[in-house]
Design a protein around this motif. Sequence first.
Motif, PDB file in Angstrom:
ATOM      1  N   TYR A   7       0.809  -1.219   0.000  1.00  0.00           N
ATOM      2  CA  TYR A   7       0.000   0.000   0.000  1.00  0.00           C
ATOM      3  C   TYR A   7       0.841   1.267   0.000  1.00  0.00           C
ATOM      4  CZ  TYR A   7      -3.847  -3.151   0.919  1.00  0.00           C
ATOM      5  OH  TYR A   7      -4.759  -4.158   0.827  1.00  0.00           O
ATOM      6  N   LYS A   8       2.123   1.180   0.383  1.00  0.00           N
ATOM      7  CA  LYS A   8       2.984   2.360   0.407  1.00  0.00           C
ATOM      8  C   LYS A   8       3.239   2.897  -0.996  1.00  0.00           C
ATOM      9  CE  LYS A   8       5.339   1.360   4.719  1.00  0.00           C
ATOM     10  NZ  LYS A   8       6.585   0.953   5.358  1.00  0.00           N
ATOM     11  N   SER A   9       3.208   2.042  -2.007  1.00  0.00           N
ATOM     12  CA  SER A   9       3.497   2.475  -3.372  1.00  0.00           C
ATOM     13  C   SER A   9       2.261   3.058  -4.073  1.00  0.00           C
ATOM     14  CB  SER A   9       4.049   1.305  -4.190  1.00  0.00           C
ATOM     15  OG  SER A   9       3.056   0.288  -4.274  1.00  0.00           O
ATOM     16  N   VAL A  10       1.085   2.974  -3.458  1.00  0.00           N
ATOM     17  CA  VAL A  10      -0.139   3.501  -4.071  1.00  0.00           C
ATOM     18  C   VAL A  10      -0.224   4.991  -3.808  1.00  0.00           C
ATOM     19  CG1 VAL A  10      -2.657   3.397  -4.079  1.00  0.00           C
ATOM     20  CG2 VAL A  10      -1.326   1.300  -3.791  1.00  0.00           C
ATOM     21  N   LYS A  11      -0.320   5.776  -4.870  1.00  0.00           N
ATOM     22  CA  LYS A  11      -0.455   7.220  -4.753  1.00  0.00           C
ATOM     23  C   LYS A  11      -1.927   7.561  -4.537  1.00  0.00           C
ATOM     24  CE  LYS A  11       3.453   8.047  -7.738  1.00  0.00           C
ATOM     25  NZ  LYS A  11       3.897   8.520  -9.033  1.00  0.00           N
ATOM     26  N   PRO A  12      -2.214   8.637  -3.784  1.00  0.00           N
ATOM     27  CA  PRO A  12      -3.612   9.017  -3.553  1.00  0.00           C
ATOM     28  C   PRO A  12      -4.402   9.200  -4.843  1.00  0.00           C
ATOM     29  CG  PRO A  12      -2.165  10.276  -2.122  1.00  0.00           C
ATOM     30  CD  PRO A  12      -1.294   9.498  -3.053  1.00  0.00           C
ATOM     31  N   SER A  13      -3.752   9.682  -5.891  1.00  0.00           N
ATOM     32  CA  SER A  13      -4.465   9.898  -7.152  1.00  0.00           C
ATOM     33  C   SER A  13      -4.859   8.576  -7.815  1.00  0.00           C
ATOM     34  CB  SER A  13      -3.614  10.735  -8.098  1.00  0.00           C
ATOM     35  OG  SER A  13      -2.407  10.050  -8.381  1.00  0.00           O
ATOM     36  N   MET A  14      -4.230   7.458  -7.430  1.00  0.00           N
ATOM     37  CA  MET A  14      -4.533   6.152  -8.004  1.00  0.00           C
ATOM     38  C   MET A  14      -5.645   5.437  -7.233  1.00  0.00           C
ATOM     39  SD  MET A  14      -0.577   4.941  -8.608  1.00  0.00           S
ATOM     40  CE  MET A  14      -0.985   3.249  -8.819  1.00  0.00           C
ATOM     41  N   PHE A  15      -6.004   5.944  -6.055  1.00  0.00           N
ATOM     42  CA  PHE A  15      -6.984   5.268  -5.205  1.00  0.00           C
ATOM     43  C   PHE A  15      -8.390   5.465  -5.744  1.00  0.00           C
ATOM     44  CE2 PHE A  15      -9.906   5.175  -1.601  1.00  0.00           C
ATOM     45  CZ  PHE A  15      -9.640   3.908  -1.097  1.00  0.00           C
ATOM     46  N   VAL A  16      -9.126   4.378  -5.915  1.00  0.00           N
ATOM     47  CA  VAL A  16     -10.505   4.424  -6.385  1.00  0.00           C
ATOM     48  C   VAL A  16     -11.324   3.539  -5.462  1.00  0.00           C
ATOM     49  CG1 VAL A  16     -12.063   3.937  -8.307  1.00  0.00           C
ATOM     50  CG2 VAL A  16      -9.748   4.743  -8.774  1.00  0.00           C
ATOM     51  N   ALA A  17     -12.499   4.040  -5.026  1.00  0.00           N
ATOM     52  CA  ALA A  17     -13.352   3.242  -4.143  1.00  0.00           C
ATOM     53  C   ALA A  17     -14.812   3.505  -4.487  1.00  0.00           C
ATOM     54  CB  ALA A  17     -13.097   3.600  -2.684  1.00  0.00           C
ATOM     55  N   SER A  18     -15.639   2.491  -4.298  1.00  0.00           N
ATOM     56  CA  SER A  18     -17.075   2.637  -4.537  1.00  0.00           C
ATOM     57  C   SER A  18     -17.763   3.154  -3.275  1.00  0.00           C
ATOM     58  CB  SER A  18     -17.673   1.281  -4.913  1.00  0.00           C
ATOM     59  OG  SER A  18     -17.607   0.405  -3.791  1.00  0.00           O
ATOM     60  N   ALA A  19     -19.002   3.580  -3.416  1.00  0.00           N
ATOM     61  CA  ALA A  19     -19.781   4.033  -2.260  1.00  0.00           C
ATOM     62  C   ALA A  19     -19.950   2.897  -1.266  1.00  0.00           C
ATOM     63  CB  ALA A  19     -21.136   4.565  -2.708  1.00  0.00           C
ATOM     64  N   GLY A  20     -20.129   1.683  -1.754  1.00  0.00           N
ATOM     65  CA  GLY A  20     -20.259   0.509  -0.882  1.00  0.00           C
ATOM     66  C   GLY A  20     -18.995   0.272  -0.074  1.00  0.00           C
ATOM     67  N   TRP A  21     -17.831   0.439  -0.711  1.00  0.00           N
ATOM     68  CA  TRP A  21     -16.566   0.279   0.007  1.00  0.00           C
ATOM     69  C   TRP A  21     -16.472   1.315   1.121  1.00  0.00           C
ATOM     70  CZ3 TRP A  21     -12.491   3.260   1.369  1.00  0.00           C
ATOM     71  CH2 TRP A  21     -11.377   2.593   1.882  1.00  0.00           C
ATOM     72  N   CYS A  22     -16.861   2.571   0.806  1.00  0.00           N
ATOM     73  CA  CYS A  22     -16.818   3.638   1.808  1.00  0.00           C
ATOM     74  C   CYS A  22     -17.734   3.324   2.982  1.00  0.00           C
ATOM     75  CB  CYS A  22     -17.208   4.974   1.186  1.00  0.00           C
ATOM     76  SG  CYS A  22     -15.987   5.622   0.032  1.00  0.00           S
ATOM     77  N   THR A  23     -18.943   2.842   2.694  1.00  0.00           N
ATOM     78  CA  THR A  23     -19.884   2.482   3.756  1.00  0.00           C
ATOM     79  C   THR A  23     -19.308   1.379   4.638  1.00  0.00           C
ATOM     80  OG1 THR A  23     -21.752   3.095   2.375  1.00  0.00           O
ATOM     81  CG2 THR A  23     -22.213   1.626   4.227  1.00  0.00           C
ATOM     82  N   CYS A  24     -18.734   0.365   4.029  1.00  0.00           N
ATOM     83  CA  CYS A  24     -18.129  -0.732   4.814  1.00  0.00           C
ATOM     84  C   CYS A  24     -16.948  -0.227   5.632  1.00  0.00           C
ATOM     85  CB  CYS A  24     -17.700  -1.865   3.883  1.00  0.00           C
ATOM     86  SG  CYS A  24     -19.082  -2.765   3.181  1.00  0.00           S
ATOM     87  N   PHE A  25     -16.137   0.657   5.057  1.00  0.00           N
ATOM     88  CA  PHE A  25     -14.994   1.223   5.775  1.00  0.00           C
ATOM     89  C   PHE A  25     -15.466   1.984   7.009  1.00  0.00           C
ATOM     90  CE2 PHE A  25     -12.110   4.720   6.708  1.00  0.00           C
ATOM     91  CZ  PHE A  25     -10.902   4.057   6.841  1.00  0.00           C
ATOM     92  N   VAL A  26     -16.499   2.819   6.829  1.00  0.00           N
ATOM     93  CA  VAL A  26     -17.047   3.606   7.942  1.00  0.00           C
ATOM     94  C   VAL A  26     -17.554   2.668   9.031  1.00  0.00           C
ATOM     95  CG1 VAL A  26     -18.977   5.108   8.577  1.00  0.00           C
ATOM     96  CG2 VAL A  26     -17.551   5.676   6.613  1.00  0.00           C
TER      97      VAL A  26
END
Length: 155
Positions: A7-26
């Motif tokens: 995960y250290k090599s992933v740049k913020p601009s490369m991060f993509v998430a769905s609304a469902g992923w966000c809900t599960c994260f919360v």
Amino acid sequence: MSKDDKYKSVKPSMFVASAGWCTCFVNRNSLCLCQRTKIVQKLLRDLQEKIEPFQRFIIKYRKEYAFELSQIGNMDETLMTFNLQSNRTVTGIGEKTVLIKTTGHEKIHFRMVLLCSANGSKLPPVVIFKRKTLPKNMQFPAGVIVCAHKKGMDG
């Protein structure tokens, strides 16, 4: 390569998430979306200048009259309501009118008083209802002082 290194090599601009992923994260992290309820009061600029004379006043009278720390207290009171309305609710997309049900007691208030003494002990909370007498068959929690006042301590 460890899981963390991946995960250290992933740049913020490369991060993509769905609304469902966000809900599960919360939910997974015990988070919630909140709306600001009020702005807190800022401390006075001359607060330190006001505190020191007050401290000297308390120390002088404590010595003069031999007050115990348990005899010096601090009190705060706040007006509470029975019907705390939310500014948000869940409704269908495109609804023209959003109704929020209430108890009909939006304007009925009571005072909550909290007290502590200088030795750190907490005194029982006090609830003051604006009425002449308390209802005869009402049960109140143990350890709470409940009383009535015809003006609700407004005057």
